[in-house]
Design a protein around this motif. Structure first.
Motif, PDB file in Angstrom:
ATOM      1  N   ALA A 279       0.859  -1.740  -0.046  1.00 36.74           N
ATOM      2  CA  ALA A 279       0.297   0.139   0.453  1.00 36.74           C
ATOM      3  C   ALA A 279       0.865   1.438  -0.109  1.00 36.74           C
ATOM      4  O   ALA A 279       0.545   2.553  -0.298  1.00 36.74           O
ATOM      5  CB  ALA A 279      -0.845  -0.125   1.371  1.00 36.74           C
ATOM      6  N   LEU A 280       2.282   0.972   0.641  1.00 36.12           N
ATOM      7  CA  LEU A 280       2.939   2.372   0.733  1.00 36.12           C
ATOM      8  C   LEU A 280       3.398   2.736  -0.295  1.00 36.12           C
ATOM      9  O   LEU A 280       3.398   3.818  -1.121  1.00 36.12           O
ATOM     10  CB  LEU A 280       3.446   2.277   1.764  1.00 36.12           C
ATOM     11  CG  LEU A 280       4.774   3.337   2.212  1.00 36.12           C
ATOM     12  CD1 LEU A 280       5.095   3.038   3.584  1.00 36.12           C
ATOM     13  CD2 LEU A 280       5.794   3.192   1.468  1.00 36.12           C
ATOM     14  N   VAL A 281       4.349   2.197  -0.954  1.00 34.27           N
ATOM     15  CA  VAL A 281       4.476   2.499  -2.518  1.00 34.27           C
ATOM     16  C   VAL A 281       3.998   2.781  -3.414  1.00 34.27           C
ATOM     17  O   VAL A 281       4.309   3.694  -3.850  1.00 34.27           O
ATOM     18  CB  VAL A 281       5.029   1.104  -3.177  1.00 34.27           C
ATOM     19  CG1 VAL A 281       6.095   1.215  -4.545  1.00 34.27           C
ATOM     20  CG2 VAL A 281       6.668   0.385  -2.122  1.00 34.27           C
ATOM     21  N   PRO A 282       2.149   2.888  -3.796  1.00 34.30           N
ATOM     22  CA  PRO A 282       1.079   3.387  -4.724  1.00 34.30           C
ATOM     23  C   PRO A 282       1.554   4.603  -4.100  1.00 34.30           C
ATOM     24  O   PRO A 282       1.538   5.068  -4.802  1.00 34.30           O
ATOM     25  CB  PRO A 282      -0.102   2.501  -4.601  1.00 34.30           C
ATOM     26  CG  PRO A 282       0.765   0.385  -4.456  1.00 34.30           C
ATOM     27  CD  PRO A 282       1.771   1.450  -3.383  1.00 34.30           C
ATOM     28  N   ALA A 283       1.407   4.904  -2.847  1.00 36.68           N
ATOM     29  CA  ALA A 283       1.017   6.097  -2.080  1.00 36.68           C
ATOM     30  C   ALA A 283       2.419   6.943  -2.792  1.00 36.68           C
ATOM     31  O   ALA A 283       2.169   8.101  -2.999  1.00 36.68           O
ATOM     32  CB  ALA A 283       1.015   6.104  -0.320  1.00 36.68           C
ATOM     33  N   LEU A 284       3.370   6.003  -2.385  1.00 34.14           N
ATOM     34  CA  LEU A 284       4.733   7.087  -2.752  1.00 34.14           C
ATOM     35  C   LEU A 284       4.401   7.812  -4.440  1.00 34.14           C
ATOM     36  O   LEU A 284       5.609   8.149  -4.542  1.00 34.14           O
ATOM     37  CB  LEU A 284       6.071   6.384  -2.233  1.00 34.14           C
ATOM     38  CG  LEU A 284       6.334   6.171  -0.727  1.00 34.14           C
ATOM     39  CD1 LEU A 284       7.152   5.434  -0.501  1.00 34.14           C
ATOM     40  CD2 LEU A 284       6.483   7.750  -0.308  1.00 34.14           C
ATOM     41  N   LEU A 285       4.596   6.403  -5.072  1.00 30.43           N
ATOM     42  CA  LEU A 285       4.752   6.833  -6.361  1.00 30.43           C
ATOM     43  C   LEU A 285       3.400   7.715  -6.941  1.00 30.43           C
ATOM     44  O   LEU A 285       3.784   8.837  -7.990  1.00 30.43           O
ATOM     45  CB  LEU A 285       4.561   5.701  -7.090  1.00 30.43           C
ATOM     46  CG  LEU A 285       5.680   4.435  -7.356  1.00 30.43           C
ATOM     47  CD1 LEU A 285       4.796   3.549  -8.117  1.00 30.43           C
ATOM     48  CD2 LEU A 285       6.701   5.132  -7.907  1.00 30.43           C
ATOM     49  N   LEU A 286       2.093   8.024  -6.321  1.00 33.04           N
ATOM     50  CA  LEU A 286       0.877   8.232  -6.935  1.00 33.04           C
ATOM     51  C   LEU A 286       0.720   9.791  -5.920  1.00 33.04           C
ATOM     52  O   LEU A 286      -0.196  10.261  -6.389  1.00 33.04           O
ATOM     53  CB  LEU A 286      -0.160   7.994  -7.129  1.00 33.04           C
ATOM     54  CG  LEU A 286       0.245   6.162  -7.527  1.00 33.04           C
ATOM     55  CD1 LEU A 286      -1.200   5.698  -8.125  1.00 33.04           C
ATOM     56  CD2 LEU A 286       1.049   6.434  -9.247  1.00 33.04           C
ATOM     57  N   LEU A 287       1.241   9.311  -5.045  1.00 32.55           N
ATOM     58  CA  LEU A 287       0.399  10.960  -4.542  1.00 32.55           C
ATOM     59  C   LEU A 287       1.838  11.906  -3.601  1.00 32.55           C
ATOM     60  O   LEU A 287       1.392  12.563  -2.765  1.00 32.55           O
ATOM     61  CB  LEU A 287      -0.265  10.785  -3.386  1.00 32.55           C
ATOM     62  CG  LEU A 287      -1.568   9.649  -3.482  1.00 32.55           C
ATOM     63  CD1 LEU A 287      -2.070   9.470  -2.035  1.00 32.55           C
ATOM     64  CD2 LEU A 287      -2.256  10.676  -4.310  1.00 32.55           C
ATOM     65  N   ALA A 288       3.035  11.519  -4.192  1.00 36.31           N
ATOM     66  CA  ALA A 288       3.685  12.251  -3.601  1.00 36.31           C
ATOM     67  C   ALA A 288       4.260  13.681  -3.409  1.00 36.31           C
ATOM     68  O   ALA A 288       4.434  14.747  -2.909  1.00 36.31           O
ATOM     69  CB  ALA A 288       5.001  11.829  -4.514  1.00 36.31           C
ATOM     70  N   GLY A 289       2.896  14.239  -4.235  1.00 33.33           N
ATOM     71  CA  GLY A 289       2.881  15.459  -4.769  1.00 33.33           C
ATOM     72  C   GLY A 289       1.652  16.537  -4.413  1.00 33.33           C
ATOM     73  O   GLY A 289       0.780  17.321  -4.017  1.00 33.33           O
ATOM     74  N   LEU A 290       0.557  15.638  -3.305  1.00 30.55           N
ATOM     75  CA  LEU A 290      -0.813  15.267  -2.791  1.00 30.55           C
ATOM     76  C   LEU A 290      -1.031  16.769  -1.546  1.00 30.55           C
ATOM     77  O   LEU A 290      -2.056  17.801  -2.379  1.00 30.55           O
ATOM     78  CB  LEU A 290      -0.962  14.889  -2.465  1.00 30.55           C
ATOM     79  CG  LEU A 290      -2.598  14.536  -1.941  1.00 30.55           C
ATOM     80  CD1 LEU A 290      -3.442  14.879  -2.761  1.00 30.55           C
ATOM     81  CD2 LEU A 290      -2.907  13.169  -0.941  1.00 30.55           C
ATOM     82  N   SER A 291      -0.016  16.783  -0.998  1.00 32.97           N
ATOM     83  CA  SER A 291      -0.090  17.751   0.691  1.00 32.97           C
ATOM     84  C   SER A 291       0.723  18.695  -0.362  1.00 32.97           C
ATOM     85  O   SER A 291      -0.073  19.913   0.191  1.00 32.97           O
ATOM     86  CB  SER A 291       1.481  17.794   1.531  1.00 32.97           C
ATOM     87  OG  SER A 291       2.040  17.983   0.588  1.00 32.97           O
ATOM     88  N   ASP A 292       1.038  19.585  -1.660  1.00 35.65           N
ATOM     89  CA  ASP A 292       1.810  20.602  -2.091  1.00 35.65           C
ATOM     90  C   ASP A 292      -0.534  21.482  -2.182  1.00 35.65           C
ATOM     91  O   ASP A 292      -0.354  22.521  -2.780  1.00 35.65           O
ATOM     92  CB  ASP A 292       2.865  20.470  -3.736  1.00 35.65           C
ATOM     93  CG  ASP A 292       4.057  19.863  -2.842  1.00 35.65           C
ATOM     94  OD1 ASP A 292       4.188  20.399  -1.908  1.00 35.65           O
ATOM     95  OD2 ASP A 292       5.151  19.401  -4.376  1.00 35.65           O
ATOM     96  N   ARG A 293      -1.063  19.993  -2.958  1.00 30.62           N
ATOM     97  CA  ARG A 293      -1.819  21.217  -3.587  1.00 30.62           C
ATOM     98  C   ARG A 293      -3.128  20.906  -2.303  1.00 30.62           C
ATOM     99  O   ARG A 293      -3.994  22.300  -2.313  1.00 30.62           O
ATOM    100  CB  ARG A 293      -2.278  19.637  -4.852  1.00 30.62           C
ATOM    101  CG  ARG A 293      -4.095  20.493  -5.875  1.00 30.62           C
ATOM    102  CD  ARG A 293      -4.278  19.318  -6.039  1.00 30.62           C
ATOM    103  NE  ARG A 293      -5.935  19.800  -6.986  1.00 30.62           N
ATOM    104  CZ  ARG A 293      -5.545  19.737  -7.931  1.00 30.62           C
ATOM    105  NH1 ARG A 293      -4.808  19.853  -8.732  1.00 30.62           N
ATOM    106  NH2 ARG A 293      -7.107  20.053  -8.041  1.00 30.62           N
ATOM    107  N   VAL A 294      -3.463  20.132  -2.041  1.00 37.86           N
ATOM    108  CA  VAL A 294      -4.386  20.096  -0.824  1.00 37.86           C
ATOM    109  C   VAL A 294      -3.754  20.329   0.860  1.00 37.86           C
ATOM    110  O   VAL A 294      -4.589  21.462   1.634  1.00 37.86           O
ATOM    111  CB  VAL A 294      -4.892  18.407  -0.143  1.00 37.86           C
ATOM    112  CG1 VAL A 294      -5.643  17.726  -1.921  1.00 37.86           C
ATOM    113  CG2 VAL A 294      -3.998  17.756  -0.191  1.00 37.86           C
TER     114      VAL A 294
END
Length: 395
Positions: free
Chosen positions: A59-74
Motif C-alpha cells: 500500500a505504501l509504494v503506490p502512495a509514494l508513486l502517485l501521491l508524492a505531491g498531493l500535500s502541495d495541492r491540498v
C-alpha cells in the motif's frame, strides 16, 4: 521556493508535528510481537507471516508513486489527519479479528498512512523551521528522530504488555492507541496551514536528485535488515519460547538508532551513510548468530548495532542529503523518492527470506541475507566515495 504558511507557526507547532509523526509510525509495528499468535490462529508458516508484513509496502509504494505531491495541492494537514485515522482503523482491524489476514489489512492501512506523510512530513517540518540556513538539516533530523522512535516503540510497548500480562490478548497497547490517534488527528487543527496550490497536478511522480541513487540503495539495504528482523525473526524466537522478546528485538533494531543521530548530524551526510554501510552487516551478522544459537543478548546487541546505521547514520545522513540537494518546492517529492528505495528494501528481501526459511531453514536464510548485505554494502561504499561531489549540487 518555500511554500508559505497562511499563519505563523506557534512555539508548539514543531513538537506537535513531531508527536503526530511519532504516532503515525508508532502503530506500524504495534502487532509485531503478536505475529506468532496470529499465525497459530491462522495455521500459516513463516513465509505467510512475512507476506502479511509486506502488505504494508504493497500500500505504501503506490502512495509514494502517485501521491508524492498531493500535500502541495491540498495542504500539509489533510494527509496528516488521514494518516492518523488510517492508523486507528488498522489497529481496530486486528482488535476485531486477531488473525494473520486481518494483520495484512492493518499493515495495508499503515502503509498508506506512512506513504501519505513520508514526503509531506519532512517538507512540512522543514517549512516550520522557516528561513534558517539549517532548516533542511534540522527538519530532516527531527523527522528521522520522531519516526525512528515511533517505528520501534509500538513493538516495545506490546512486548512489555505480553511480559507483564501474557494471558491478556489482545494486549492493552492496542486499545490505548485508539484514543491517542483520534486525539492527535483532532490536534492537527492547531498546526499552521501552509498555502495550498490548487493548480498543481493531483498526481506527480517522486523525483530523484542527481547523485542520490546510491543513497537510496544504502537505505534499501539498511531497511531490508530491519524488515527481516520484524517479519521473520519473531517466528524464530517463538519457536524457542521467546515470542514476547520479539518486541524488544524490533525496538532495538529501530529505535536505538536514535541514540546515534546526534553523531550522524555532526558528520557530512555522505560520510554518515558510509559509516552506516559498515555497521549494517556487522550488526546483522551478530543478530543472525544470536537467532541461530538462541542467544537473546546477541540478538539485542546485534539489533542495536544494526540500528545505529538503519535509523541512525544511514537514515539521517541519506535523508538530510536528499533534503538539501533539491529546491524547497521539490522536497516532498524528493523525500518520497528516497523512501521508495527504503520500502522496497523493507518488503522484497523480507518475503524472500521468509520463503527461504520455510524451504531451507532459518540458518540458511539468515546466512544468505547476511552475505548479500556484506557484498552490497561494500560495493555502495566504493560508489559513494566516487560520487560525493554530485550530492552537493542543488537541483
Amino acid at each position: 521556493m518555500m511554500l508559505p504558511t497562511t499563519s505563523p507557526p506557534s512555539r508548539w507547532a514543531i513538537p506537535l508535528l513531531a508527536v503526530q509523526l511519532f504516532l503515525v509510525t508508532f502503530c506500524v509495528n504495534l502487532q509485531a510481537p503478536l505475529v506468532p499468535h496470529y499465525a497459530a490462529a491462522s495455521s500459516y508458516g513463516t513465509g505467510a507471516q512475512a507476506l502479511a508484513f509486506a502488505c504494508y509496502v504493497g500500500a505504501l509504494v503506490p502512495a509514494l508513486l502517485l501521491l508524492a505531491g498531493l500535500s502541495d495541492r491540498v495542504g500539509r494537514r489533510l494527509p496528516l489527519v488521514v494518516a492518523l485515522l488510517l492508523g486507528l482503523v488498522g489497529t481496530w482491524l486486528t482488535l476485531r479479528w486477531p488473525t494473520l489476514v486481518a494483520l495484512g489489512g492493518a499493515r495495508a492501512c499503515y502503509g498508506l498512512a506512512t506513504g501519505l506523510v513520508a514526503g509531506s512530513g519532512t517538507a512540512y517540518m522543514t517549512e516550520l523551521y522557516g528561513d534558517r540556513d539549517d532548516a533542511a538539516t534540522r527538519g530532516a533530523a527531527l523527522v528521522a528522530a520522531a519516526t525512528s522512535l515511533g517505528f520501534g516503540t509500538g513493538a516495545l510497548v506490546t512486548g512489555l504488555c505480553l511480559i507483564v500480562a501474557p494471558s491478556m490478548l489482545p494486549p492493552l497497547s492496542l486499545w490505548t492507541y485508539l484514543p491517542l490517534a483520534l486525539a492527535a488527528a483532532l490536534a492537527v487543527a492547531a498546526l499552521p496551514a501552509p498555502a495550498r496550490h490548487p493548480n498543481v497536478p493531483w498526481l506527480r511522480w517522486p523525483v530523484l536528485a542527481p547523485g542520490t541513487v546510491p543513497l537510496g540503495m544504502a537505505i534499501l539495504l539498511a531497511w531490508a535488515a530491519v524488515g527481516v528482523v520484524i517479519g521473520v525473526v519473531p517466528s524464530a524466537l517463538a519457536a524457542h519460547g521467546h515470542a514476547a522478546w520479539a518486541g524488544f528485538a524490533t525496538f532495538f533494531v529501530v529505535s536505538t538508532g536514535l541514540l546515534f543521530q546526534p553523531a550522524a548530524r555532526r558528520m557530512a551526510p555522505v560520510r554518515a551513510v558510509r559509516v552506516g554501510l559498515a555497521l549494517v552487516p556487522l550488526g546483522f551478522c551478530v543478530l543472525a548468530l544470536g537467532v541461530v544459537y538462541v542467544s537473546l543478548p546477541a540478538i539485542l546487541a546485534g539489533a542495536a548495532v544494526a540500528s545505529s546505521a538503519c535509523y541512525g547514520f544511514t537514515y539521517l545522513g541519506g535523508l538530510a542529503a536528499v533534503n538539501s540537494a533539491v529546491a524547497p518546492a521539490l522536497r516532498a517529492r524528493a523525500a518520497a523518492g528516497y523512501f521508495l528505495f527504503a520500502y522496497f528494501g523493507f518488503s522484497v528481501p523480507v518475503v524472500t527470506s521468509g520463503w527461504l526459511a520455510d524451504r531451507f531453514g532459518m540458518p540458511v536464510a539468515l546466512a544468505l541475507f547476511t552475505a548479500a548485505l556484506i557484498v552490497g554494502s561494500a560495493a555502495l561504499a566504493v560508489v559513494l566515495r566516487r560520487e560525493r561531489a554530485a550530492l552537493t549540487r542543488p537541483v
